[in-house]
Design an enzyme around this catalytic site. Structure first.
Site, short mmCIF file in Angstrom:
data_model
loop_
_atom_site.label_atom_id
_atom_site.label_comp_id
_atom_site.label_asym_id
_atom_site.label_seq_id
_atom_site.Cartn_x
_atom_site.Cartn_y
_atom_site.Cartn_z
N GLY A 120 -0.11 9.02 10.43
CA GLY A 120 -0.50 9.61 11.71
C GLY A 120 -1.15 10.98 11.60
CB SER A 124 -7.15 6.44 6.85
OG SER A 124 -7.53 5.22 7.36
CG ASP A 170 -10.19 5.03 9.08
OD1 ASP A 170 -11.13 5.82 8.86
OD2 ASP A 170 -9.40 5.15 10.04
P1 ADP Z 1 -3.35 7.24 10.32
O1 ADP Z 1 -3.99 5.94 9.98
O2 ADP Z 1 -4.34 8.33 10.50
O3 ADP Z 1 -2.29 7.66 9.37
P2 ADP Z 1 -2.50 5.73 12.59
O4 ADP Z 1 -1.85 6.11 13.85
O5 ADP Z 1 -3.77 4.97 12.63
O6 ADP Z 1 -2.65 7.07 11.73
O7 ADP Z 1 -1.50 4.84 11.72
C1 ADP Z 1 -0.18 5.28 11.50
C2 ADP Z 1 0.75 4.10 11.66
O8 ADP Z 1 0.53 3.14 10.61
C3 ADP Z 1 2.22 4.46 11.56
O9 ADP Z 1 2.73 4.90 12.79
C4 ADP Z 1 2.83 3.14 11.11
O10 ADP Z 1 2.99 2.28 12.21
C5 ADP Z 1 1.74 2.54 10.24
N1 ADP Z 1 1.96 2.83 8.81
C6 ADP Z 1 1.11 3.47 7.98
N2 ADP Z 1 1.60 3.54 6.74
C7 ADP Z 1 2.80 2.94 6.75
C8 ADP Z 1 3.81 2.67 5.77
N3 ADP Z 1 3.68 3.06 4.50
N4 ADP Z 1 4.91 2.01 6.17
C9 ADP Z 1 5.06 1.61 7.44
N5 ADP Z 1 4.15 1.83 8.39
C10 ADP Z 1 3.03 2.47 8.08
MG MG Z 2 -5.29 4.80 11.26
#
Ligand code: ADP
Ligand code: MG
Length: 378
Positions: A120, A124, A170
């Site tokens: 978040g 990405s 991404d």
């Molecule tokens: P970003 O892609 O910029 O980090 P996003 O809001 O698009 O932000 O995605 C974040 C979301 O992706 C998290 O809230 C979770 O639901 C999911 N996520 C990402 N990486 C993981 C992980 N390693 N384990 C579980 N969920 C994940």
């Molecule tokens: Mg994302």
């Protein structure tokens, strides 16, 4: 190492060893923001922050069991009843849904996930999760699709299943990264061309919750779609907003807000082309174009924030820094800073205290460079 972590998580959750461990990368966009969904071009790098996925087949089962981070228990995704649950497993279920929708008979799997991409923050993590999982399944089943096709399938998963109207940048970076290279991307249709880039960049996470972001992002997508309709009234053959010229935009009749959004998109794509030409000629990253990009995002696209503006201004006052801009969608999230490696390291050390004093909470900083995309770990 994230690949070792994921093996440990796997063994803890499921007994025994995974048959395959893969990973995919987080990304930072160097320049070319809010252009992917407008058919434009961008220049991200895949970074050393990665998400690893460990998998093993579950013979005879039609459900996938999954754990992330080694805690929080094991969740089950029934392949016959995949539905959006508004939690992290949606990113994985979305990819399963895409594969099954293509007629691929995906057997049940045991899956562990581990990541050092802050989630978040705009690096990405969601695309890295989708791509790592998709790559793991394709590799395990012996399906050989190319990384661009894998990325587009994962983009579809995020758009259709998770419900985020994202562009393809991404997922393309997570899948197609090349060590020591930036990725010159076009989006209509999607192509990726590696451009030598061995510099370090400093990423500063403003650590501001992006509460407005979802709705504001969708608003920009709609404003750009409306601007394209207006441009097409005077230039019917223009296929995308990014393909329009400033002259065509000047002739179009449209509200001021839409005009400014379109001006950003058209100018930003030109900055990407200039940056690629500069790097291809063997020169340093053109920092002044990063600053111009930030100003355009701040004033015309209105997706910056006081914290991002503070980071850019502060960075540009430090010696040895050539450029800085917000990166990712904006409205909080991260900024990226360009310059000499030593200058980036000392700014990374000094900036957090100055930022805390000015803004009231601590930022996070990482110095990164261009890494590989999806790859087999073991
Ligand atoms: P970003 O892609 O910029 O980090 P996003 O809001 O698009 O932000 O995605 C974040 C979301 O992706 C998290 O809230 C979770 O639901 C999911 N996520 C990402 N990486 C993981 C992980 N390693 N384990 C579980 N969920 C994940
Ligand atoms: Mg994302």
């Amino acid at each position: 190492m994230i690949a070792d972590d994921v093996r440990r998580h796997f063994t803890k959750s499921f007994d025994g060893e995974p048959t395959l461990v893969v990973s995919a990368a987080g990304r930072v966009n160097l320049i070319g923001e809010h252009v992917d969904y407008n058919g434009g071009e961008a220049l991200p790098i895949a970074i050393q922050r990665r998400t690893a996925v460990a998998v093993r087949l579950r013979p005879g089962a039609a459900a996938t069991r999954i754990n992330s981070g080694g805690t929080g228990g094991v969740l089950t995704l029934d392949h016959a009843r995949l539905a959006r649950k508004r939690k992290w497993t949606d990113y994985v279920a979305g990819v399963l849904d895409q594969l099954i929708g293509r007629g691929i008979d995906v057997p049940g799997l045991d899956v562990a996930v581990a990541s050092d991409i802050p989630s978040g923050s705009g690096l990405s993590s969601s695309a890295a999760l989708e791509v790592a999982f998709g790559f793991a399944v394709e590799t395990l089943l012996g399906l050989h699709t190319d990384p661009v096709a894998l990325a587009l399938m994962c983009q579809n998963a995020e758009r259709q299943f998770v419900g985020v109207p994202c562009g393809a940048m991404d997922q393309l970076a997570a899948a197609c990264g090349v060590e020591g290279h930036a990725l010159h991307m076009q989006f209509a249709p999607a192509t990726v061309c590696a451009v030598p880039f061995t510099e370090h960049v400093l990423v500063v996470d403003t650590a501001v919750p992006r509460t407005l972001r979802g709705s504001a992002y969708e608003e920009r997508v709609k404003e750009c779609a409306a601007a394209l309709v207006a441009v097409q009234r005077v230039a019917p053959t223009v296929p995308t907003l990014a393909a329009a010229t400033m002259e065509q935009l000047a002739q179009a009749e449209l509200p001021d807000v839409q005009r400014r959004r379109a001006r950003h998109v058209i100018a930003e794509c030109e900055r990407v082309r200039q940056t690629v030409a500069t790097l291809a000629a063997g020169h340093q990253f053109p920092g002044h174009l990063a600053v111009a990009s930030h100003e355009s995002l701040r004033d015309d696209y209105e997706c910056s924030s006081p914290e991002l503006d503070w980071v850019v201004q502060h960075a540009m006052r430090a010696s040895g820094i050539s450029g800085a801009r917000l990166t990712g969608a904006g409205w909080g999230g991260c900024a990226v800073v360009f310059g000499e490696a030593g200058a980036l390291e000392s700014l990374a050390a000094s900036l957090p205290a100055d930022y805390s004093q000015a803004i009231g909470h601590r930022p996070r900083t990482w110095v990164v460079s261009a890494d590989a995309g999806a790859r087999i770990e073991s």
